[in-house]
Every structure is written in structure tokens, then in C-alpha cells.
Design an enzyme around this catalytic site. Sequence first.
Site, short mmCIF file in Angstrom:
data_model
loop_
_atom_site.label_atom_id
_atom_site.label_comp_id
_atom_site.label_asym_id
_atom_site.label_seq_id
_atom_site.Cartn_x
_atom_site.Cartn_y
_atom_site.Cartn_z
N CYS A 235 0.82 -1.19 0.07
CA CYS A 235 0.04 -0.07 -0.08
C CYS A 235 0.86 1.12 0.05
O CYS A 235 1.64 1.38 -1.11
CB CYS A 235 -0.97 -0.02 1.17
N ASP A 328 -8.70 -6.05 -5.21
CA ASP A 328 -8.30 -4.88 -4.25
C ASP A 328 -9.21 -3.86 -4.28
O ASP A 328 -9.45 -3.33 -5.44
CB ASP A 328 -6.93 -4.48 -4.63
N HIS A 362 -6.74 -6.70 -1.00
CA HIS A 362 -5.50 -5.59 -0.84
C HIS A 362 -4.50 -6.13 0.22
O HIS A 362 -3.33 -6.08 0.15
CB HIS A 362 -6.16 -4.34 -0.15
#
Length: 420
Positions: A235, A328, A362
Site C-alpha cells: 500500500c 483489491d 488488498h
Amino acid sequence: MIQLTATPLSALVDEPVHIRITGLSPFQVVNLQASLKDERGDMFYSMAYYRADKTGEVDLKRDSSLGGDYVGVHPMGLFWSLKPEKLLVRLIKKDVMNSPFQVQLKLCDLDLPLTSKATSDSKVSLTLERWYVAPGVTRILVHEGRLRGALFLPPGEGRFPGVIDLFGGIGGLIEFRASLLASRGFASLALAYMDYEDLPPQLEKVDLEYFEEAANFLLSHPKVLGPGIGIVSVCKGAEIALSMAIHLKQVKATVLINGPNFATKVPHTYHGQIHQPKPSTLHNITRNALGFFKYHHMYKDDETEANQYFFPIEKAQGYFLFIVGEVDMTVDSKTHARKATEQLRRNGKNNWTLLSYPGAGHLIEPPYSPLCSASRVKTLHSSMYWGGECVSHAAAQEHSWKEIQKFLRKHLIPVVTSQL
């Protein structure tokens, strides 16, 4: 006599467990349950139904779950299908050194129908220990100048390939992946960069000189094998890692899990250079049916101006491993990885590998970690929908963890050739 066995009873969390039940009646259907209490007291549960064979045995390596939280042959399904009792709770190990997670397995009589939870008393149970650190791994709290983090060193004299471990915008110091990497032979620095001790609660800029200090600190340790380091990131951490790989010659191998190929929210700075963030489109933030925020379309490309915000990834001298969860819901990582690899290809580069996982969300974490599809994020003051389909996500975690280690070893450990 009915017996429930699990081998090994104590192991690292990324190690599989062999679960068997013996002593049942031929073709008896039973309910097998797992539960875990985290360090805050939050409970996680999973369950599955199994039918014994003609000898009265159930073997999770061989036998298919008939229903419950998963269906089919999944030897570790009871672990990765654990779900929080309360909504929006994510399982994160805080104290990796002193205590394992304890998973209780419980065999219960069957209560029909198959979709209902068993209510009978346990016939037999056992407790497993799931550790995030191997025996002999040491943890050194890092408070060096402005650096904040924790350095994990494998047992032995070394030297070991060095890795910086970066998490995303939730902030704080997160150590569970770094401790596991050290357990697998890497000198791993879990690096905090916001919302921890005297670090800022929110980033005003990404100061790459801070991360350069971290790289030099790691390389200066006598047990760290040079001449370069790796990064494992997710991320916001992956955004920073990509920028580091471009600017810092020390970075030789970069693992990018579900990150963008441009700066977000705040600029990146390095010795007077400034890379401005790409503007976001707030009206593209949506919610799922439960009201959790989906941010994956927040940065839609305007083809007339998008290229000016992309990182000049072709300048990086090291190697990239892109890991993408195709569902995601936080970052449009599939698109961003495609753009980044196209940019590398256009510039004649072949220094990258892309692993793209259908059904993965994610938060791609080490194997057998429960899928967290949504959780509260304190630093964002909102509930995030991370996405992911349980079985597919679990498969992605198991495969990618092996590939991450292979990638890091390949590019961080020099090949010694014999002299003839």
C-alpha cells in the site's frame, strides 16, 4: 476412542499443520471448529463439516469439507477462514517475541442442518501455538537518530541479506512480517514512518532521506550482507518503496504489494527534488453494501496528464516483484502495476516480475493469515473495504510468500563462482 491430532502443535504461523481425527464411526459426519483470541481479547472463529471414511478417520490433507466456512480439500482452511466475532476487526500480532497466538481446535457432534452451528459440547479439543518468531531470532529496538523501528536478526553469526519492511497508511510499528522474514534467514528492519512515538501522526511529505538513513543503518550492521538491501512493502509502503528504488542505489530488490506507481496525497522529497502527488478524485470514492469505503477508483487516469505523475521507474537499477490482488478495493493495483511494467518495457527494461492473483484483496499477508476484507483505520478515521474472496486470497498468500523469499534470495545473495 476418538482422537484429534495436529502436527506440529507448535510452529511458525507460515507453517502448515496436519490435522487428523480417528476413532469415529464409519462415515460419521462431525463438526470441526477453530477459535483464537487476540491480544485485545477479540475472538475469531471458523468451522467446517467432515465425513469420516469407512475406517472412521478424517484427514484434512485428503478429505473435503462438506460445508461451513469453506468447501473442498483445504488442509489449513480452519486457519485462513477465521472470522472476527465483531465487525471491522483485523488480526494483527503486536508482541511477536514473547507469546504465540493460541488456536483451539474443537470436535463437536453434528447438529443438522449442515448450515447451522454446532451447539453440542466438545467431544475432544486441543490447542496449537502459532509463533511469529523462530527460536534464536533477536529483536533490537531501533532508536537511532530520527529512525524508529525494530531490527530482527536470525540466529547465527551471519551475514544475512538485509530487508526493510514497510506497511501502509495505518501507521505505527508493525513487526509480524519482519519477524517472520528473520525466521526465514533475513535481517529485517520493521520501519515506522508515521504515528509512532515522536514521528508525525500524519505525513506532510515523504522524506526519502529518512528512508535512505534506514537503508544505510541496515547495511552498516555487521550481520547484514551487502552490498544492497531489499524492501517488502504494501500500500503506502509500496509507494514509498518504489520511490526508494528509483533514488537509492542501495536498493537492489523491491517487493511491491498492491501499491500505486505515483505519489499520493503528499509530495516525495529527496535532496531538494520534489515529486508532486497525483490529484485524487474524491467523488469516485464509493461504499459497499455495508457502508465500507472503497478507494480503488480514487485515482482515475486522465491520459492527457497522467504520465507527468508517474514515478520514473525506469531509472531504478534493482529488480521489482509486483504482487497484485485483482479484487483489491483500496488501490487499483492491477492497473497501476500494468502501467508500471509497460513503462519499464517501453524503456527496454526486463527487471521485473508480476504476480497477479484473481480473487485476492488488498491485504496479502503471510500464509494462513485470515482474510481481512474490511477494518477500521484510525489514521483515516474511516472503515476500509479491502476486498478479497476467502479461498482465492488464501491461495495467493501461500504462493506469494514463497515467491517473495525466492526473489529476495536471488537478488540479495551473491552467486559465488569457483575459480578454475
